[in-house]
Design a protein around this motif. Structure first.
Motif, mmCIF file in Angstrom:
data_model
loop_
_atom_site.group_PDB
_atom_site.id
_atom_site.type_symbol
_atom_site.label_atom_id
_atom_site.label_comp_id
_atom_site.label_asym_id
_atom_site.label_seq_id
_atom_site.Cartn_x
_atom_site.Cartn_y
_atom_site.Cartn_z
ATOM 1 N N ASN A 1 6.894 30.213 14.994
ATOM 2 C CA ASN A 1 7.383 28.889 14.409
ATOM 3 C C ASN A 1 6.984 28.674 12.947
ATOM 4 O OD1 ASN A 1 8.066 27.027 16.513
ATOM 5 N ND2 ASN A 1 6.222 27.924 17.516
ATOM 6 N N ALA A 2 6.224 29.301 12.543
ATOM 7 C CA ALA A 2 5.752 29.539 10.873
ATOM 8 C C ALA A 2 6.533 30.204 10.074
ATOM 9 C CB ALA A 2 4.215 29.832 10.716
ATOM 10 N N THR A 3 7.088 31.230 10.664
ATOM 11 C CA THR A 3 8.156 32.067 9.966
ATOM 12 C C THR A 3 9.566 31.292 9.865
ATOM 13 O OG1 THR A 3 7.195 34.089 10.981
ATOM 14 C CG2 THR A 3 9.424 34.365 10.240
ATOM 15 N N GLY B 1 8.920 28.405 7.419
ATOM 16 C CA GLY B 1 8.858 28.875 6.135
ATOM 17 C C GLY B 1 10.331 29.387 5.515
ATOM 18 N N VAL B 2 11.169 30.013 6.113
ATOM 19 C CA VAL B 2 12.458 30.779 5.744
ATOM 20 C C VAL B 2 13.471 29.672 5.934
ATOM 21 C CG1 VAL B 2 14.050 32.651 5.981
ATOM 22 C CG2 VAL B 2 11.738 33.011 6.476
ATOM 23 N N GLU C 1 3.297 37.502 4.818
ATOM 24 C CA GLU C 1 2.403 36.105 4.804
ATOM 25 C C GLU C 1 2.979 35.313 3.259
ATOM 26 O OE1 GLU C 1 -1.336 36.592 5.972
ATOM 27 O OE2 GLU C 1 -0.819 36.874 7.853
ATOM 28 N N LYS C 2 3.014 35.910 2.481
ATOM 29 C CA LYS C 2 3.110 35.173 1.271
ATOM 30 C C LYS C 2 4.642 34.921 1.078
ATOM 31 C CE LYS C 2 -0.639 35.018 -1.166
ATOM 32 N NZ LYS C 2 -1.288 36.286 -2.004
ATOM 33 N N VAL C 3 5.464 35.725 1.627
ATOM 34 C CA VAL C 3 6.916 35.518 1.406
ATOM 35 C C VAL C 3 7.096 34.078 2.527
ATOM 36 C CG1 VAL C 3 9.327 36.137 2.417
ATOM 37 C CG2 VAL C 3 7.905 37.795 1.044
ATOM 38 N N ILE C 4 6.536 33.950 3.454
ATOM 39 C CA ILE C 4 6.695 32.976 4.340
ATOM 40 C C ILE C 4 6.142 31.648 3.713
ATOM 41 C CG2 ILE C 4 6.071 31.711 6.672
ATOM 42 C CD1 ILE C 4 8.332 34.377 6.532
ATOM 43 N N THR C 5 4.925 31.641 3.331
ATOM 44 C CA THR C 5 4.377 30.645 2.554
ATOM 45 C C THR C 5 4.588 29.985 1.198
ATOM 46 O OG1 THR C 5 2.291 31.909 2.132
ATOM 47 C CG2 THR C 5 2.427 30.944 4.315
#
Length: 376
Positions: free
Chosen positions: A116-118, A121-122, A57-61
């Protein structure tokens, strides 16, 4: 200045000769198998396995691990609900490719994730025309986190003959006496403009580490075997043999633009590079990223531990009678021999040799004589 410290301060080694028999087995793709090998060899240091939820989650955000260390590309294993249930009960799971168990995953956490968030974020987009987004949307619904143990190496093949581990490259750099090493990431055959970037770096650094990416790519990219053959030839005829080293990086292209530029830099840091060339639209695809976004993102990572090198685009000026850039050439477009990827691809498919200002003739010969040098 000396050879760069590994990312996180320690070079990971997850190889083992332990015997894990009679485990529940999960099949993975060849590309993921390569990334598991990259974890084992320390190319992905400090990762020791697949990301746990907090790190993911930290990598994504944030583009960082939970401990705030720069990391921008999630390295994960996705599974369906049925497999997730079996893995939860098993704890230790064999990972298999083409029917052969080659590693063990010590299951620590199984969690759902937002596709979708992934993707946003990437890749900065949720447009499924983007190859990375399309892959994300096709993933199964659960991720499995935990450390891996690597048991059996992939079979040696001609395309793997240049694969090196960070321990091997660091030893080679030390033996050569290099203190400053510039990494060059590529998924293309070398154009003369690439050569100019690389040789400009050799003017101020001890060594050049040419590190083509070998793995899954989109349609229209060059085939792995073509890239390696082209660089073998270029280095043989146009580079001092004691200043340039060729090794391959076996992972897939994500086409994540700026986020992937950071990922590429971290991997080359683990190989021992002190610097990396970050070109225009590095790791981009289509028009998803501003051409210089992959350079600007380094402003957000002053703690990354490897120095990015930015160059303007090179071209051949018929008035200057030399390769030049907008910074040092005042002449108009009519004097500039520009490199067009589309034009170059068309010429190669039509078996026409590109201009010597676009590509060295020895390299052109390889491409023209190849039946089809492009990924279908």
């Amino acid at each position: 200045m000396g050879i760069a410290q590994p990312h996180g301060g320690k070079l990971v080694n997850r190889s083992t000769n332990k015997n894990y028999d009679n485990l529940f087995s999960v099949q993975v793709t060849a590309d993921l198998a390569s990334d598991i090998e990259n974890i084992s060899d320390g190319i992905f240091s400090p990762l020791e396995g697949f990301l746990l939820r907090e790190d993911f989650e930290k990598v994504i955000t944030k583009g960082r691990l939970a401990n705030d260390l720069p990391w921008t590309i999630p390295i994960v294993l996705d599974v369906d609900k049925e497999t997730a249930t079996k893995m939860k009960d098993a704890k230790d799971v064999a990972l298999s490719v083409n029917g052969t168990n080659f590693a063990v995953l010590h299951v620590e956490e199984i969690y759902a994730f937002d596709k979708n968030a992934t993707a946003k974020g990437v890749y900065g987009t949720t447009d499924e025309k983007h190859p990375g987004v399309a892959k994300t949307m096709s993933m199964k619904e659960f991720l499995v986190g935990g450390k891996i143990d690597y048991i059996e190496r992939q079979a040696e093949t001609p395309i793997r003959r240049y694969r090196k581990t960070p321990r091997e490259t660091r030893e080679l750099f030390e033996k050569a006496g290099w203190k400053t090493i510039v990494g060059f990431q590529t998924r293309n055959v070398p154009h003369v403009a690439h050569e100019m970037l690389q040789k400009a770096s050799l003017n101020t650094h001890d060594g050049l580490f040419v590190n083509p990416l070998i793995g899954k790519k989109k349609s229209g990219d060059y085939k792995d075997e073509v890239i390696v053959a082209a660089y073998e030839t270029l280095i043989k005829y146009y580079y001092p043999q004691n200043r340039c080293y060729l090794a391959t990086l076996h992972t897939e292209m994500r086409y994540a633009g700026p986020k992937e530029a950071i990922h590429h830099a971290i991997m080359r840091k683990n190989f021992g590079c002190t610097n990396i060339i970050i070109g225009r639209d590095h790791a981009g695809v289509g028009t998803y990223y501003d051409p210089f976004a992959s350079q600007r993102i380094f402003d957000d990572y002053p703690d990354i531990g490897i120095g990015p090198i930015f160059y303007p685009a090179f071209f051949y000026c018929k008035k200057c009678l030399s390769f030049a850039s907008e910074r040092n050439c005042p002449h108009g477009q009519e004097f500039k021999e520009q490199l067009s990827g589309t034009k170059l691809r068309t010429m190669i498919l039509q078996k026409q040799s590109p201009s010597e200002y676009m590509m060295r003739p020895e390299v052109s010969k390889i491409l023209v004589n190849w039946d089809n040098p492009f990924v279908d």
